[in-house]
Design an enzyme around this catalytic site. Structure first.
Site, PDB file in Angstrom:
ATOM      1  N   GLU A 160       0.878  -1.154   0.000  1.00 48.73           N
ATOM      2  CA  GLU A 160       0.000   0.000   0.000  1.00 48.73           C
ATOM      3  C   GLU A 160       0.912   1.200   0.000  1.00 48.73           C
ATOM      4  O   GLU A 160       1.647   1.429   0.965  1.00 48.73           O
ATOM      5  CB  GLU A 160      -0.823   0.019   1.283  1.00 48.73           C
ATOM      6  CG  GLU A 160      -2.171  -0.592   1.126  1.00 48.73           C
ATOM      7  CD  GLU A 160      -3.012  -0.241   2.310  1.00 48.73           C
ATOM      8  OE1 GLU A 160      -3.661   0.819   2.284  1.00 48.73           O
ATOM      9  OE2 GLU A 160      -2.975  -0.993   3.279  1.00 48.73           O
ATOM     10  N   ASP A 200      -5.966   9.188   9.765  1.00 48.16           N
ATOM     11  CA  ASP A 200      -4.652   8.786  10.258  1.00 48.16           C
ATOM     12  C   ASP A 200      -4.312   9.395  11.606  1.00 48.16           C
ATOM     13  O   ASP A 200      -4.616  10.555  11.881  1.00 48.16           O
ATOM     14  CB  ASP A 200      -3.578   9.172   9.236  1.00 48.16           C
ATOM     15  CG  ASP A 200      -3.602   8.251   8.030  1.00 48.16           C
ATOM     16  OD1 ASP A 200      -3.565   7.019   8.243  1.00 48.16           O
ATOM     17  OD2 ASP A 200      -3.692   8.751   6.903  1.00 48.16           O
ATOM     18  N   TYR A 212     -11.369  -3.777   2.838  1.00 48.74           N
ATOM     19  CA  TYR A 212     -10.436  -3.385   3.893  1.00 48.74           C
ATOM     20  C   TYR A 212     -11.220  -3.396   5.195  1.00 48.74           C
ATOM     21  O   TYR A 212     -12.076  -2.545   5.410  1.00 48.74           O
ATOM     22  CB  TYR A 212      -9.903  -1.987   3.572  1.00 48.74           C
ATOM     23  CG  TYR A 212      -8.780  -1.456   4.439  1.00 48.74           C
ATOM     24  CD1 TYR A 212      -8.828  -1.502   5.829  1.00 48.74           C
ATOM     25  CD2 TYR A 212      -7.663  -0.872   3.846  1.00 48.74           C
ATOM     26  CE1 TYR A 212      -7.792  -1.002   6.597  1.00 48.74           C
ATOM     27  CE2 TYR A 212      -6.624  -0.362   4.616  1.00 48.74           C
ATOM     28  CZ  TYR A 212      -6.698  -0.427   5.992  1.00 48.74           C
ATOM     29  OH  TYR A 212      -5.682   0.077   6.754  1.00 48.74           O
TER      30      TYR A 212
END
Ligand SMILES: Cc1ncc(COP(=O)(O)O)c(C=O)c1O
Lengths: 268, 398
Positions: free
Chosen positions: A52, A63, A177
């Protein structure tokens, strides 16, 4: 073979070997554009199956502090979107591993959806993940990807209900995911308790490969994810090692040993 | 009165939408559903209206600012949101969202704040309803709005400093989102302006439109009321006080003027004027005019006013801008500071630095406003800014 088909083949072959696919995440252009490719070749040699490749973004809402800091450092070091694509092409060519580009939506819109996906094809990337959007805002991007043989990755969270799960898999993602832990990326001391539930809920509606990410910090946690999923993504734990290294050579050494340990935790 | 809503994808024209990570989608859907039920429930309105009347002090008055009128050569009126409890319009939204939080069975709220007014208003609503309250605030804003930090803590809120980026409002919004992503099952995010993914811009506008709705009564031009306005002026940070006063007047022939922060000047690049000088992109969950570079990286904003120091604005303002339903202008730090002083002396009211931007535009545009009836949305009072201004300019003219 299209990018999408290459990834599908990777899941099949790992599965037949009784293991999960290991996909490390690393911000591209880290520690700087010149040394970036070396980080990925080191990880390939240490057993990474695919990458990734994270495009740095100024305001990464999904994040935690580690990847945020890495992104700002990469931008500071000159990693524009154009440099990012250039590095993706080199990473794909030198490692021979499938590359999945991970970005936030605004850079995709700034470049233009079609142009962005064209660049992915030119650079030899296999798939795209956009961290801050979900089904409802992904149609245009998935359409552009599907037209060009680029896979698209959709997220499933512990908060996702079954109806929504059906909508998600109906968009034909190259893999799903699975967000192992509610929250943003970053290392966690505790392993996730959601893995089995998430896998079972998904398996009830689809055969699409399931890759776990977010919060997986050590080989024990990775092994737990590999036991119930088709793949494992580790980000912050690797990014931190690069940030903590004084030289690119140190970073390569640190990544090599970390990736080796994670990769050997993939066997079920 | 206009009563339109965003389309099913949460868009006002091509702006807005729901650019949010999967983790938050179920919570956004739950919020939209809870709001729809509440907003069509007379019981909810009764509860909120009672709080507006006896806790906030609504309707807020309209005041004819005679000395300012003389100075400008126009009839200038003030919509006195500065007199609302906690000192700004922000309480209109936080009470509504705090009641929704209760209805959704959540016990904790998180909020971002720039000037601290939204943080104080959230802490206040939380104290009132017994909710736990966490507020993210940029470290730079904590410094320049120290009074409000102490107020929040007095009210029982936990204030968390954000040191990332420019350590201002944008960074506080990002951190509040991250906190929400981690705690979404127990926590509601009380966003402070008409920004964020759908349904936030819609919900916050619905809670804030009381400002303009009251004004329609107060300035109807009917006997016993003030004259009908020609121009309505409001500052735009995220855009909630402006949308609140504009919305009920859209397409009514009134000139709606949103005043953004030109900071050190538009040409300096250090400003917060996303509608005047930005381009469309996605910031904090919706497509809107924003400050960004060619790669879509967000550019830091700058304003002397913490509440306007933000690189985006609400998607409905972007729609208004492109449709010509309102126009957007910008005034500099220097102009706003000068208006802050002049207005205080002329009217005996110390304005919030945010509101001083609207005042500054009226002072600058005196020539073109001559003879007109002008309303300034005095979105907040300036107590919070006194220390900062004194430190910047020296005590002699404070
Ligand atoms: C008094 C006052 N006015 C205006 C603003 C700007 O916000 P908005 O544009 O959402 O009204 C703020 C924000 O902190 C404020 O405190």
């Amino acid at each position: 073979m299209t990018g999408k088909e290459r990834l599908a083949a990777l899941f099949d072959s790992a599965n037949s070997q009784g293991r999960a696919v290991f996909m490390p995440y690393l911000t591209v252009g880290l520690p700087d554009p010149e040394s970036s490719v070396a980080m990925f070749t080191a990880m390939a040699e240490a057993g990474a199956d695919a990458f990734e490749v994270g495009f740095p973004y100024s305001d990464p809402l999904m994040d935690g502090p580690t990847i945020h800091e890495a992104g700002l450092a990469a931008i500071q070091a000159g990693t524009t979107v154009a440099v990012g694509f250039d590095l993706v092409a080199q990473i794909a060519a030198t490692t021979g591993k499938p590359v999945i580009v991970m970005t936030y939506v605004n850079p995709v819109l700034a470049v233009g959806i079609e142009t962005f996906v064209d660049r992915l094809v030119e650079a030899g990337a296999c798939a795209l993940i956009v961290s801050d959007i979900a089904v409802g805002e992904t149609q245009e991007i998935t359409a552009a990807c599907s037209l060009r043989g680029i896979g698209y990755v959709q997220f499933v969270a512990p908060t996702t209900g079954t109806d929504r799960l059906r909508e998600i898999v109906a968009t034909d993602p190259v893999f799903v995911y699975g967000i192992a832990e509610l929250g943003v990326t970053g290392e966690r001391r505790q392993g996730s308790s959601n893995l089995t539930t998430l896998a079972a809920t998904l398996r009830a509606v689809s055969e699409v490969p399931l890759v776990f990410g977010v919060g997986i910090s050590n080989p024990e946690q990775a092994a737990a994810a590999a036991a119930v999923g088709d793949g494992v993504i580790v980000g912050s734990a690797l990014v931190r090692r690069v940030l903590e290294s004084n030289t690119p050579e140190d970073a390569v050494t640190a990544l090599r040993s970390a990736v080796k340990a994670f990769a050997s935790a993939m066997t079920r | 009165m206009t009563d339109y809503r965003p389309d099913t994808s949460g868009r006002f024209g091509e702006f807005g939408g729901q650019f949010a990570p999967e983790t938050l989608i179920p919570a956004l859907q739950e919020l939209e559903a809870a709001f729809e039920v509440a907003w069509s429930d007379p019981g909810f309105h009764a509860e909120l209206d009672a709080l507006y009347a006896s806790f906030v002090g609504r309707p807020t008055p309209v005041y004819h600012a005679k000395r300012l009128s003389q100075r400008v050569g126009a009839e200038v009126y003030l919509k006195r949101e500065d007199l609302a409890h906690t000192g700004a319009h922000k309480i209109n939204n936080t009470l509504g969202q705090a009641l929704l939080t209760q209805r959704m069975g959540k016990s904790r709220v998180v909020a971002e704040t720039g000037a601290g007014q939204h943080g104080v208003a959230t802490a206040t609503a939380s104290a009132l309803l017994g909710l736990e309250c966490v507020v993210y605030m940029g470290a730079k804003d904590i410094e320049r709005q120290a009074l409000n930090v102490y107020r929040m803590r007095l009210l029982g809120a936990e204030v968390i400093a954000v040191h990332k980026g420019a350590a201002t409002l944008k960074d506080a919004v990002s951190e509040a989102f991250r906190y929400w992503v981690s705690s979404v099952e127990s926590t509601h995010y009380i966003i402070g302006s008409v920004v964020g993914p759908h349904p936030f811009p819609f919900i916050v506008r619905e809670f804030q439109k009381i400002i303009g709705t009251e004004l329609r009564q107060q300035m109807s031009g009917e006997p016993g009321s003030f004259p009908r306005p020609d121009v309505i002026v409001a500052s735009v940070g995220g855009g909630s006080n402006a949308m609140g006063i504009f919305f009920p007047w859209v397409r009514s022939g009134v000139d709606l003027v949103g005043v953004e922060a030109a900071g050190h000047g538009l040409e300096s690049g250090a400003h917060g004027a996303s509608l005047v000088a930005g381009t469309p992109g996605v910031l904090h969950g919706s497509r809107t005019y924003m400050l960004q570079d060619r790669d879509g990286q967000v550019i830091e904003a700058h304003s002397v006013s913490a509440g306007l120091d933000y690189p985006g604005s609400g998607p409905e303002h972007s729609y208004f801008r492109d449709e010509g339903l309102a126009r957007y202008v910008a005034v500099t730090d220097v102009e706003a500071l000068s208006a802050f002083h002049e207005f205080s002396r002329l009217e005996g009211i110390i304005p919030a630095l945010e509101s001083a931007h609207a005042v500054a535009w009226v002072l600058r545009e005196a020539a073109s406003l001559k003879g007109k009836t002008v309303v300034i949305n005095l979105s907040g009072r300036g107590d919070k800014d006194v220390q900062q201004v004194a430190a910047m300019q020296g005590d002699e003219d404070a």
